[in-house]
Design an enzyme around this catalytic site. Structure first.
Site, PDB file in Angstrom:
ATOM      1  N   CYS A 102      33.644  32.571 108.681  1.00  0.00           N
ATOM      2  CA  CYS A 102      34.785  33.445 108.997  1.00  0.00           C
ATOM      3  C   CYS A 102      35.748  33.470 107.814  1.00  0.00           C
ATOM      4  CB  CYS A 102      35.516  32.942 110.240  1.00  0.00           C
ATOM      5  SG  CYS A 102      34.440  32.586 111.647  1.00  0.00           S
ATOM      6  N   MET A 103      36.834  34.199 107.966  1.00  0.00           N
ATOM      7  CA  MET A 103      37.800  34.304 106.867  1.00  0.00           C
ATOM      8  C   MET A 103      38.413  32.942 106.533  1.00  0.00           C
ATOM      9  SD  MET A 103      41.175  36.731 106.555  1.00  0.00           S
ATOM     10  CE  MET A 103      40.352  38.281 106.836  1.00  0.00           C
ATOM     11  N   ASP A 104      38.716  32.154 107.561  1.00  0.00           N
ATOM     12  CA  ASP A 104      39.463  30.911 107.341  1.00  0.00           C
ATOM     13  C   ASP A 104      38.763  29.661 107.846  1.00  0.00           C
ATOM     14  OD1 ASP A 104      41.749  32.760 106.824  1.00  0.00           O
ATOM     15  OD2 ASP A 104      41.526  33.068 108.982  1.00  0.00           O
ATOM     16  N   LYS A 135      40.976  30.535  80.391  1.00  0.00           N
ATOM     17  CA  LYS A 135      41.111  31.836  81.063  1.00  0.00           C
ATOM     18  C   LYS A 135      40.757  31.684  82.548  1.00  0.00           C
ATOM     19  CE  LYS A 135      36.392  33.061  79.633  1.00  0.00           C
ATOM     20  NZ  LYS A 135      35.587  33.895  78.738  1.00  0.00           N
ATOM     21  N   HIS A 147      31.398  36.679  69.054  1.00  0.00           N
ATOM     22  CA  HIS A 147      30.974  36.046  70.302  1.00  0.00           C
ATOM     23  C   HIS A 147      29.480  36.298  70.491  1.00  0.00           C
ATOM     24  CE1 HIS A 147      31.608  34.224  74.183  1.00  0.00           C
ATOM     25  NE2 HIS A 147      31.274  35.302  74.865  1.00  0.00           N
ATOM     26  N   TYR A 164      31.099  34.844 114.811  1.00  0.00           N
ATOM     27  CA  TYR A 164      30.985  36.291 115.000  1.00  0.00           C
ATOM     28  C   TYR A 164      29.525  36.717 115.110  1.00  0.00           C
ATOM     29  CZ  TYR A 164      35.928  36.674 113.792  1.00  0.00           C
ATOM     30  OH  TYR A 164      37.284  36.554 113.771  1.00  0.00           O
ATOM     31  N   ARG A 198      30.670  44.280  73.383  1.00  0.00           N
ATOM     32  CA  ARG A 198      31.795  44.286  74.321  1.00  0.00           C
ATOM     33  C   ARG A 198      33.039  44.793  73.608  1.00  0.00           C
ATOM     34  NH1 ARG A 198      32.684  38.831  77.780  1.00  0.00           N
ATOM     35  NH2 ARG A 198      33.478  38.027  75.817  1.00  0.00           N
ATOM     36  N   ARG A 247      35.120  27.474  70.527  1.00  0.00           N
ATOM     37  CA  ARG A 247      35.795  27.817  71.780  1.00  0.00           C
ATOM     38  C   ARG A 247      35.050  27.167  72.940  1.00  0.00           C
ATOM     39  NH1 ARG A 247      35.019  32.694  69.008  1.00  0.00           N
ATOM     40  NH2 ARG A 247      33.593  33.457  70.619  1.00  0.00           N
TER      41      ARG A 247
END
Ligand SMILES: *Cc1c(COP(=O)(O)O)cnc(C)c1O
Length: 393
Positions: A320-322, A42, A170, A272, A140, A226
């Protein structure tokens, strides 16, 4: 092989995954009880790449796959994976026909769901495989009483559009030292299994364990377990690491390269807000990775660092973002490889260390690594496959 044109990548060691799967299998062979292994892929294989992990796990001896949502299962089918797949979460009943068409097993825990799915599932096609989920203490999803579970199972048995393939639960605390809650859940599940046997409802697959339960309590695992987090070489929790029956091999590394190296004089601001000010003569490196890659800003405020030639280099200033910046131990060449997670020249930054620093669990860190970064797969130390969302055909 998909190309990529940036110097940041997630490296996945297929040999490590195969080794973890084989070790888990031999654990069950040793106990004289051959259990089947369901590889949990998953969330895009916990960020490692579901399709490639599925292929490696199946080749190493896993017989089933598990995902959280129907779309994750459908993607595996489109990618040519034909092994049995279970969707462990909720599937909208009106979408049950897609599961049936692609021979994907679904999790059922409501009679109403079955009634609604009956309207869309085809009578002339092979039946829709169903695993009934029992809630024994996770709170759940799952059927909550043994009376109700028999009603649900009987409906599945009587309706030819469905086939009763599995029964499962589970655990909420299998990764804790204290086993009292685990034992109580296990007893409740045993009671349900006993009822199923009495009513001749017992399906082929009865499963309850995640990695923690499967590795710690092999004798309590019924027919299948699992295998999620530890297939990727990660411990289910730091607390039980010394109880694991074999050494786990971490599969994921996160790497980038220096794109600029500069000597900065005292009193210069970085990033920044200019929250970091250099002291005299610091070598600062720029890395082309940022929070949009899942390398969240907290990595710089919690004392995070990278490895360069096995040496530590801390993040300086805001991420920063990148891009982000690190303070180098000395002048280094542009293009030098930098490790954010994984081994580098005898040193290592583990997933657990990053998680602890960010005050989260090791599961969360690889799940956050965004699909903007290519996944590069290695076998025998050699790259054999690259998967890149941005450069897919
Ligand atoms: C995610 C999940 C697993 C795998 O758990 P790990 O701790 O990663 O081994 C097993 N079963 C269910 C129902 C899950 O949601």
């Amino acid at each position: 092989m998909n190309a990529y044109h940036r110097d940041t990548w997630v490296e996945v060691d297929a040999d490590a995954i195969a080794s973890n799967v084989k070790s888990a299998r031999s654990l069950y062979q040793k106990k004289g009880k051959e259990l089947e292994l369901m590889a949990v892929v998953k969330a895009d294989g916990y960020g490692h790449g579901a399709t490639e992990v599925a292929k490696v796990a199946l080749a190493a001896g896993a017989t089933h796959l598990a995902v959280a949502f129907l779309d994750e299962a459908l993607l595996l089918r489109r990618e040519g994976i034909s092994a049995p797949i279970l969707v462990m979460g909720y599937v909208p009943p009106e979408d049950a026909e897609y599961a049936q068409r692609e021979r994907i097993a679904v999790t059922v825990f409501q009679l109403e769901w079955l009634k609604r799915a009956t309207a869309v599932v085809k009578a002339e096609a092979p039946p829709l495989a169903v695993h009934i989920k029992v809630d024994t203490g996770m709170g759940r999803i799952g059927v909550r009483s043994s009376g109700e579970v028999v009603t649900v199972a009987s409906f599945v048995k009587e309706e030819e559009r469905f086939s009763l393939e599995g029964l499962f639960t589970h655990f909420a605390t299998a990764d804790e030292n204290d086993v009292s809650y685990f034992n109580r859940q296990h007893r409740l599940f045993m009671d349900v299994v006993t009822i199923f046997e009495k009513e001749s409802l017992a399906p082929t697959h009865i499963h309850c364990g995640n990695s923690a339960a499967g590795l710690r309590f092999p004798a309590k695992m019924f027919t299948m377990f699992r295998f999620g987090i530890s297939m990727y070489g990660l411990t289910p929790s730091p607390e039980i690491t010394d109880q694991l029956p074999f050494g786990l091999k971490p599969a994921l590394s996160l790497r980038t390269k220096l794109v600029q190296v500069k000597k900065m004089s005292a009193g210069e601001g970085i990033s920044y807000g200019a929250t970091y000010t250099t002291k005299e003569g610091e070598w600062i490196g720029t890395l082309p990775v940022g929070y949009a890659d899942g390398w969240i800003r907290a990595n710089s405020t919690t004392g995070g660092y990278v490895l360069v030639n096995g040496e530590k280099a801390p993040f300086v200033g805001k991420i920063c973002m990148d891009q982000c910046m690190i303070r180098l131990p000395r002048q280094l060449e542009v293009g030098t490889t930098v490790t954010l997670i994984g081994e580098d020249a005898g040193a290592e930054i583990t997933m657990g260390a990053v998680a602890a620093r960010l005050e989260t669990i090791n599961y969360e860190v690889p799940c956050l690594l965004s699909k903007r970064m290519p996944r590069v797969y290695k076998k025998g130390g050699e790259v054999y496959h690259v998967s890149s969302l941005l450069n897919r055909k």
